[in-house]
Design a protein around this motif. Structure first.
Motif, PDB file in Angstrom:
ATOM      1  N   VAL A 139      11.903  28.120 110.507  1.00  0.00           N
ATOM      2  CA  VAL A 139      12.230  29.535 110.336  1.00  0.00           C
ATOM      3  C   VAL A 139      13.653  29.829 110.809  1.00  0.00           C
ATOM      4  O   VAL A 139      14.367  30.631 110.199  1.00  0.00           O
ATOM      5  N   ARG A 142      15.967  28.960 108.039  1.00  0.00           N
ATOM      6  CA  ARG A 142      16.010  30.020 107.015  1.00  0.00           C
ATOM      7  C   ARG A 142      16.917  31.151 107.459  1.00  0.00           C
ATOM      8  O   ARG A 142      17.657  31.733 106.673  1.00  0.00           O
ATOM      9  N   LYS A 143      16.823  31.463 108.747  1.00  0.00           N
ATOM     10  CA  LYS A 143      17.666  32.552 109.264  1.00  0.00           C
ATOM     11  C   LYS A 143      19.135  32.160 109.194  1.00  0.00           C
ATOM     12  O   LYS A 143      19.989  32.973 108.853  1.00  0.00           O
ATOM     13  N   MET A 163      11.362  32.568 102.062  1.00  0.00           N
ATOM     14  CA  MET A 163      10.205  32.574 102.954  1.00  0.00           C
ATOM     15  C   MET A 163       9.185  31.486 102.649  1.00  0.00           C
ATOM     16  O   MET A 163       8.176  31.383 103.337  1.00  0.00           O
ATOM     17  N   LEU A 166       6.663  29.446 105.201  1.00  0.00           N
ATOM     18  CA  LEU A 166       6.650  30.017 106.550  1.00  0.00           C
ATOM     19  C   LEU A 166       5.282  30.638 106.847  1.00  0.00           C
ATOM     20  O   LEU A 166       4.526  30.978 105.941  1.00  0.00           O
ATOM     21  N   GLU A 170       6.208  34.676 110.593  1.00  0.00           N
ATOM     22  CA  GLU A 170       7.588  34.309 110.266  1.00  0.00           C
ATOM     23  C   GLU A 170       8.068  35.030 109.012  1.00  0.00           C
ATOM     24  O   GLU A 170       9.218  35.457 108.929  1.00  0.00           O
ATOM     25  N   VAL A 171       7.153  35.177 108.031  1.00  0.00           N
ATOM     26  CA  VAL A 171       7.489  35.932 106.822  1.00  0.00           C
ATOM     27  C   VAL A 171       7.887  37.351 107.207  1.00  0.00           C
ATOM     28  O   VAL A 171       8.883  37.887 106.711  1.00  0.00           O
ATOM     29  N   ILE A 174      11.466  37.459 108.599  1.00  0.00           N
ATOM     30  CA  ILE A 174      12.508  37.382 107.566  1.00  0.00           C
ATOM     31  C   ILE A 174      12.551  38.689 106.773  1.00  0.00           C
ATOM     32  O   ILE A 174      13.632  39.206 106.446  1.00  0.00           O
ATOM     33  N   GLU A 192      10.770  35.423  95.089  1.00  0.00           N
ATOM     34  CA  GLU A 192       9.725  35.059  96.039  1.00  0.00           C
ATOM     35  C   GLU A 192       8.376  34.849  95.359  1.00  0.00           C
ATOM     36  O   GLU A 192       8.075  35.451  94.336  1.00  0.00           O
ATOM     37  N   ALA A 197       4.935  39.822 100.545  1.00  0.00           N
ATOM     38  CA  ALA A 197       6.323  40.080 100.928  1.00  0.00           C
ATOM     39  C   ALA A 197       7.071  40.807  99.810  1.00  0.00           C
ATOM     40  O   ALA A 197       7.808  41.759 100.059  1.00  0.00           O
TER      41      ALA A 197
END
Lengths: 235, 313, 292
Positions: A139, A142-143, A163, A166, A170-171, A174, A192, A197
């Motif tokens: 994660v 991803r950030k 995402m 994750l 964590e989703v 983000i 996505e 999300a």
């Protein structure tokens, strides 16, 4: 109606005899949050690669804020304000986390005032500036990928499956991050698979199936659209 | 190392080299010293493209020999002073770098590498057929007995090489810490991500190729005077290409100090092996060291030292 | 105006030479074209094959071609081991480009020096009944020392082509060059298949080596002359394509033969580069085939 930030008109992409994207047209307004969905292989990533200049297009045009992007290499599009994050994070492995952000700041910094530290703080990587990407968790990676895209101070951010893989919490992290970026005025296209999300994020939803745009509109309407249901659930 | 300390060290090195030169009367010391410095210059030049941007140049011998042969040709025509020959050699090799780069740098790095390998072969064929510079039978170059600064000409060549080597290392170090250095590192790590971050990858790769080629050409320009007789097999000797790649890889490719360490270590090892074993064996040692380091310690000596210190870089 | 029969002879000689180049390039077409392994050291293995042939021929009087075929076994094992090392050290670490290239360059160099140290730097040659014999067809002279390698090379190419398209393993090798995922779905490990294929590519070097020493005397550093040619043939032929590579090899052979006969043999090694550079720059799909 205000002027669109990104105008995609009749975009077509072929690989040999296979048409990956067929006559896609799309307008994105400044500040909009657009969700882009579609089954695997429907052309979402190809679409990202075509508008960001990684792949040449066969027909049609891409215009950012009135400026034709066709034929411009990726790095110039980034400098004009069109940033993208990669589906699988692709950090600069030999540089530190902070240096990863310095690259776009040096090369595409369009007068943004955020410093590396501020950006890292915002995405929640505050204490990791001196680490190498190899030491980060999924994660965090991803950030970093999103932070690096943001370091180019884009007007439009295309987040390609930021995402995938994750956990639920964590989703949410983000998602909150993307909403915060949008609050600051960045237009975002979210590609996505995780419907929860996408529905939470998008003001508008576009669905690609087999390289064609089959739906475009209010998210609630799009997911009830017969063609979209058919593509996802089969006949 | 801070900037001040780096420059102080560089200057000190030049001064010490000059002083030693004044004290030493043995010509062999200059020959040996020149050889080490020449390799520091070549390894540093290679590393600007290979180490910083990750593009492997197998054609060192071509760039280096071109510098040497431009020097032979100009010397025969006008006999200008050495610095002019060095500039001319650098320009010629830089232009070849520009040509090669603009033709092949759009492709994946491996194609650039294969093209450089082929470049070495074709340029040897060209020189072998260029009668003006001696063709296949080679060229004799008259080495003046006395250098323009007093002392022997070998001593003068040694100082010239010392200045060029220190300048090249300084250049490499400056590049490493500059915007250009970050761009090249991004290219090395992930070219598509570099483009997406706004890095004009093609332009930077070309720049690095030209800089690297120029320095190699400059390194070759004094060679005819150093060896006094130059023929294609010795100018295009595979040992140049192998050493130039092995030195940064053994020392560590990411930083300016790596090629310097590698050049010193490998030259000393080879000089020792040459005396104690045989000249074929010393090339074997270089090959084994290179393969050993890239398989077991991919970050070279610098990487090993950093690991011992507990830094992951 | 050059003598037409001389031109014809040069062209025929070029075709035969090109057929031999194809034997050298075949291993690179497999390793580089299909498996994406930039094995620069392949020509060194060809020279190693030539020296092995020389030993077998000189000590036991074995026919050079047969000697080459015998050596395919040990060479195959050598190739598998080399791939394992390459895979562990570079491919799996994801550091393939820079370090991998330098690795193979080092192997090239080490092989050459080891040959010099063990067999000496002298030229070696083999004996066989067909070496030194020529057949005349009208005004064209066909030296058998060129014809035999040509025939063996084409035979090897056909056999491998059949193997790749007919056998399960062969099709798995073709699959690994296109789609790793599909292979995993078939329940085959891509690494194992790549090791096998790389073994085969090195095995072809044994045969190519025996052909080389039939054509001309061999010394350890001669392999370098073939790097440019073989890679040019593979790139020109469109990377993975055997037939493209064969056509490119023959074009190369004819051009070299004509230039050597009509002009100056010392230009011959430069010709491959003359083809390679424009191909890389302007037609990156090769003569026929896919994009680089």
């Amino acid at each position: 109606m205000t002027d669109a930030l990104l105008v995609v008109d009749g975009l077509t992409k072929r690989f040999g005899g296979f048409t990956a994207l067929s006559d896609i047209s799309l307008r994105i307004q400044p500040g909009e949050r657009l969700g882009l969905i579609g089954p695997n292989g429907s052309g979402k990533s190809t679409f990202t690669n075509c508008i960001s200049g990684t792949l040449p297009i066969d027909a049609g045009s891409v215009t950012l804020d009135g400026r034709r992007l066709d034929g411009l290499p990726s790095h110039q599009r980034t400098r004009l304000g069109l940033a993208r994050s990669f589906q699988l994070p692709r950090p600069f492995g030999s540089l530190t986390v902070a240096e990863n952000l310095r690259v776009p700041m040096l090369y595409a910094g369009r007068g943004g005032t955020d410093t590396e530290a501020e950006l890292l703080e915002m995405v929640g990587l505050g204490g990791k500036a001196a680490q190498r990407p190899g030491d980060l968790t999924q994660v965090e990676m991803r950030k970093l990928e999103l932070a690096r895209a943001m370091a180019a101070s884009p007007r439009l951010l295309v987040a390609d499956e930021a995402m995938a893989g994750l956990s639920n919490s964590e989703v949410d992290e983000i998602l909150a991050l993307l909403l915060r970026l949008n609050d600051q005025g960045v237009t975002i296209v979210l590609i996505e698979h995780i419907m929860r999300a996408v529905m939470a994020f998008s003001q508008r939803l576009v669905c690609l199936v087999a390289g064609r745009k089959i739906a475009d509109g209010d998210p609630q309407d799009v997911i009830r659209n017969d063609d979209v249901l058919k593509a996802y659930l089969g006949e | 190392m801070s900037n001040l300390r780096f420059w102080a060290c560089g200057l000190l090195l030049v001064l010490v080299g000059w002083l030693l030169g004044r004290l030493v009367s043995n010509e062999y010391a200059f020959f040996a010293g020149y050889s080490v410095l020449q390799y520091i210059l070549l390894a540093t030049a290679w590393n600007i493209l290979g180490g910083y941007a990750g593009y492997v140049n197998f054609g060192t011998a071509a760039f280096f020999a071109l510098g040497a042969y431009v020097s032979v040709a100009l010397n025969k025509l006008y006999a200008p002073p050495l610095p002019v020959l060095i500039v001319a050699g650098g320009v010629a090799s830089g232009l070849i770098g520009l040509l090669m780069g603009s033709l092949t740098l759009k492709l994946r790095g491996v194609f650039f590498s294969i093209a450089t390998l082929a470049l070495a072969i074709v340029s040897q064929a060209v020189i072998t057929n260029w009668e003006f510079v001696g063709g296949s039978s080679g060229a004799y170059v008259l080495r003046p007995r006395v250098g323009p600064l007093g002392g022997s000409y070998i001593e003068y060549l040694f100082y010239t090489m010392l200045v060029m080597a220190v300048a090249a290392v300084a250049l490499a170090r400056t590049v490493e810490r500059s915007k250009l250095g970050f761009g090249l590192a991004a290219i090395r790590d992930d070219e598509a991500a570099a483009e997406a971050s706004g890095v004009p990858t093609l332009k930077l790769k070309l720049l690095a190729t030209v800089a690297s080629g120029t320095l190699m050409g400059m390194a070759g320009a004094p060679l005819p005077f150093y060896v006094a007789y130059l023929d294609p097999p010795s100018a295009f000797n595979l040992a140049y290409a192998v050493n130039t790649i092995a030195m940064p890889l053994v020392g560590g490719t990411g930083t300016w100090i790596g090629p310097v360490l590698g050049a010193i270590l490998l030259t000393v090892v080879q000089e020792t092996a040459m005396v104690t074993i045989s000249s074929a064996a010393n090339l074997l040692i270089v090959g084994l060291l290179m393969v050993g380091f890239i398989t077991l310690a991919p970050n070279g000596i610098v990487g090993m030292v950093r690991k011992l210190r507990g830094d992951r870089r | 105006m050059p003598d037409p029969s001389a031109v014809l002879n040069a062209v025929v000689a070029g075709v035969l030479l090109g057929g031999f180049y194809a034997a050298v390039a075949l291993g690179i077409a497999i390793a580089f074209g299909m498996l994406d392994i930039p094995n620069l050291s392949h020509p060194a293995f060809v020279v190693m094959g030539a020296f092995a042939t020389w030993v077998l021929n000189n000590t036991f009087g074995i026919d050079p071609v047969l000697a080459g075929l015998i050596m395919t076994g040990p060479f195959f094992i050598l190739g598998v081991l080399l791939y394992r090392l390459y895979h562990t050290c570079f491919e799996s670490r994801g550091e393939a480009p820079l370090q991998g290239l330098a690795f193979f360059f080092g192997i090239l160099f080490i092989t050459e020096v080891v040959l010099v140290l063990t067999a000496g730097a002298d030229y070696r040659s083999v004996q066989a009944d067909y070496i030194g014999v020529s057949v005349n067809l009208g005004s064209v002279t066909l030296p058998l020392r060129m014809v035999v390698p040509f025939v063996v090379s084409i035979g090897m190419l056909l056999a491998l082509q059949q193997f790749l398209s007919r056998s399960f393993t062969g099709r798995a090798i073709l699959a690994v060059s296109q789609d790793k995922l599909a292979l995993q779905l078939m329940g085959v490990s891509p690494t194992r298949i790549k090791a096998l294929a790389f073994g085969i590519s090195i095995a072809t070097a044994a045969v190519a080596g025996s052909l080389l020493i039939i054509i001309q005397p061999v010394e350890p550093s001669i392999g370098r002359d073939f790097i440019g040619r073989a890679f040019a043939a593979v790139v020109l032929g469109g990377m993975g394509s055997f037939w493209g590579m064969l056509i490119a090899s023959i074009i190369l052979g004819i051009t070299e033969s004509i230039v050597s006969d009509m002009w100056n043999p010392s230009w011959a090694p430069a010709i491959a580069f003359g083809f390679l550079l424009p191909t890389l720059a302007f037609r990156s799909g090769g003569l026929l085939g896919r994009k680089l």
